[in-house]
Write a protein that holds these residues in place. Sequence first.
Motif, PDB file in Angstrom:
ATOM      1  N   MET A  51      -8.407  -3.130  61.822  1.00  0.00           N
ATOM      2  CA  MET A  51      -7.726  -3.529  61.015  1.00  0.00           C
ATOM      3  C   MET A  51      -5.777  -3.768  61.531  1.00  0.00           C
ATOM      4  SD  MET A  51     -10.209  -4.762  59.445  1.00  0.00           S
ATOM      5  CE  MET A  51      -8.599  -6.159  58.810  1.00  0.00           C
ATOM      6  N   ASP A  67      -7.017 -11.598  53.078  1.00  0.00           N
ATOM      7  CA  ASP A  67      -7.608  -9.617  52.895  1.00  0.00           C
ATOM      8  C   ASP A  67      -8.944 -10.388  53.509  1.00  0.00           C
ATOM      9  OD1 ASP A  67      -5.551  -8.720  52.900  1.00  0.00           O
ATOM     10  OD2 ASP A  67      -6.047  -8.222  51.289  1.00  0.00           O
ATOM     11  N   GLU A  68      -9.646 -11.013  52.530  1.00  0.00           N
ATOM     12  CA  GLU A  68     -11.196 -11.578  53.054  1.00  0.00           C
ATOM     13  C   GLU A  68     -11.296 -12.301  54.560  1.00  0.00           C
ATOM     14  OE1 GLU A  68     -14.752 -14.086  50.912  1.00  0.00           O
ATOM     15  OE2 GLU A  68     -13.115 -14.466  49.707  1.00  0.00           O
ATOM     16  N   LYS A  70      -9.617 -11.585  56.765  1.00  0.00           N
ATOM     17  CA  LYS A  70      -9.045 -10.628  58.043  1.00  0.00           C
ATOM     18  C   LYS A  70     -10.755  -9.910  57.754  1.00  0.00           C
ATOM     19  CE  LYS A  70      -4.321  -9.577  57.494  1.00  0.00           C
ATOM     20  NZ  LYS A  70      -3.259  -8.601  56.707  1.00  0.00           N
ATOM     21  N   ASP A  71     -11.584  -9.298  56.655  1.00  0.00           N
ATOM     22  CA  ASP A  71     -12.516  -8.555  57.264  1.00  0.00           C
ATOM     23  C   ASP A  71     -13.564  -9.680  57.635  1.00  0.00           C
ATOM     24  OD1 ASP A  71     -11.790  -6.799  55.391  1.00  0.00           O
ATOM     25  OD2 ASP A  71     -12.083  -7.208  53.758  1.00  0.00           O
ATOM     26  N   LYS A  72     -13.723 -10.653  57.774  1.00  0.00           N
ATOM     27  CA  LYS A  72     -14.493 -11.921  58.636  1.00  0.00           C
ATOM     28  C   LYS A  72     -14.104 -11.549  60.006  1.00  0.00           C
ATOM     29  CE  LYS A  72     -17.013 -16.077  58.280  1.00  0.00           C
ATOM     30  NZ  LYS A  72     -16.768 -17.872  57.955  1.00  0.00           N
TER      31      LYS A  72
END
Length: 217
Positions: A51, A67-68, A70-72
Amino acid sequence: MSQIQAFVFDLDGVITDTAKFHFIAWQKLAQRLGFDIDHEFNERLKGVGRMDSLNLILQHGGVILTDEQKDKEAAQKNDEYVELIADMSAADLLPGAREALESVRGAGLKTALASASKNAPAILARLGISDLFDTVVDANLVVNGKPDPEIFLKAAAQLGVSPNACIGVEDAVAGVQSIKNAGMYAIGIGDARVLTRADAVIDGLHQFDVNRFIVKD
């Protein structure tokens, strides 16, 4: 005079080199977002967690994600990286790596892996050296990335050894700082002009001599 009881090794750039696979996967991510990264920029990602690497890349490209998102993106990058390392084998060990690990075990010392890679156990299995480690600490088991000392302190704790009785082996500036912050003796792999905080620097594990490091002042 402290008696050394264990060695804690980093993975990428020390035992094997998966940096090329990380670079390909990160480059694909950057291109999906409309920009590019080169090998020079990729050096900044050395020893940095997933990250944190993503945030550096986004900053470089001037891209802002939720953030969503980034996670994907991080998950897709990891899937592509896992595909790239699927064909790794013992042939991908860096020169002297197996011999260095075996010499530490042969000296009656413990061994641990401290890697920012969440895929570290799978990589060790593909390299055929899982049995040469007493414990493995990867990014799944820590909150703070290098240069924070958490990963090396956790490795020492899992080995049941005091940090000042451990020697850490790293190729990245952040990794060497992590070792020193943990209160360990640090062996740097690479350029002494770069790894200025290391207590000793060698070109690679092919130059490793366990007897040189067993007892330190």
